[in-house]
Design a protein around this motif. Sequence first.
Motif, short mmCIF file in Angstrom:
data_model
loop_
_atom_site.label_atom_id
_atom_site.label_comp_id
_atom_site.label_asym_id
_atom_site.label_seq_id
_atom_site.Cartn_x
_atom_site.Cartn_y
_atom_site.Cartn_z
N LEU A 167 -7.78 5.10 -12.15
CA LEU A 167 -8.98 4.60 -11.47
C LEU A 167 -10.04 4.30 -12.52
N ASP A 168 -10.50 3.06 -12.52
CA ASP A 168 -11.48 2.60 -13.49
C ASP A 168 -12.89 2.64 -12.91
N GLY A 202 0.79 -1.23 0.00
CA GLY A 202 0.00 0.00 0.00
C GLY A 202 0.82 1.27 0.00
N ALA A 203 2.15 1.14 -0.12
CA ALA A 203 3.02 2.32 -0.15
C ALA A 203 3.28 2.74 -1.59
N CYS A 204 3.40 4.04 -1.81
CA CYS A 204 3.71 4.55 -3.14
C CYS A 204 5.17 4.31 -3.47
N THR A 205 5.44 4.02 -4.73
CA THR A 205 6.82 3.77 -5.16
C THR A 205 7.57 5.07 -5.43
N GLY A 206 6.92 6.19 -5.28
CA GLY A 206 7.54 7.50 -5.47
C GLY A 206 6.58 8.56 -4.99
N PRO A 207 6.98 9.83 -5.09
CA PRO A 207 6.08 10.89 -4.64
C PRO A 207 4.85 11.01 -5.56
N ALA A 208 3.70 11.18 -4.93
CA ALA A 208 2.47 11.35 -5.70
C ALA A 208 2.50 12.70 -6.41
N PRO A 209 2.07 12.75 -7.67
CA PRO A 209 2.12 14.01 -8.40
C PRO A 209 1.24 15.10 -7.79
N GLY A 210 0.17 14.71 -7.11
CA GLY A 210 -0.66 15.69 -6.43
C GLY A 210 -1.50 16.55 -7.35
N THR A 211 -1.84 16.03 -8.52
CA THR A 211 -2.63 16.82 -9.45
C THR A 211 -4.13 16.61 -9.29
N ALA A 212 -4.54 15.49 -8.70
CA ALA A 212 -5.97 15.20 -8.55
C ALA A 212 -6.54 15.98 -7.36
N GLY A 261 -4.62 8.60 -10.42
CA GLY A 261 -3.62 7.56 -10.19
C GLY A 261 -3.77 6.91 -8.83
N GLU A 262 -3.09 5.78 -8.68
CA GLU A 262 -3.16 5.01 -7.43
C GLU A 262 -2.68 5.83 -6.24
N CYS A 263 -1.54 6.48 -6.38
CA CYS A 263 -0.98 7.26 -5.27
C CYS A 263 -1.80 8.51 -4.98
N ASP A 264 -2.47 9.06 -6.00
CA ASP A 264 -3.37 10.19 -5.76
C ASP A 264 -4.51 9.77 -4.85
N LEU A 265 -5.02 8.54 -5.01
CA LEU A 265 -6.09 8.06 -4.15
C LEU A 265 -5.62 8.04 -2.69
N VAL A 266 -4.45 7.50 -2.44
CA VAL A 266 -3.93 7.41 -1.07
C VAL A 266 -3.73 8.82 -0.50
#
Length: 116
Positions: free
Chosen positions: A111-112, A47-57, A65-70
């Motif tokens: 996200l689908d 459940g950890a992101c592999t890098g920094p979330a872009p933070g655009t959402a 994206g997955e990391c944007d959800l978290v």
Amino acid sequence: MSFFVLAALSACTATERAAPLPAPPPPSAVLPKAPAAFAGPVLDAGGACTGPAPGTAAAIEPGIGECDLVRLKGRPPTDVLVGEGRAGREVQVLYAEPGAKELYFFVNNRLDRIVR
């Protein structure tokens, strides 16, 4: 018989040979489409992101994206299932809250759909 009669008769009995037809080309193999590429960091099985979330959402909606959800949820998911499907990378992210569960389905880091 005369020469002309023999030539005429031989012309009637002669058979012409047509050039052989070319062999048909072998059937081409149908190659599966390459999965669509995805960009940005993704979630690992923990459940950890592999890098920094872009933070655009700005909201939880299809296409993020997955990391944007978290990042938007503000806490790590309860469970994450990562796999490969026909469309490429497929991820299921579960958030279990008291009295409710939310399941987020991602395809190639987008996200689908959401099941609540």
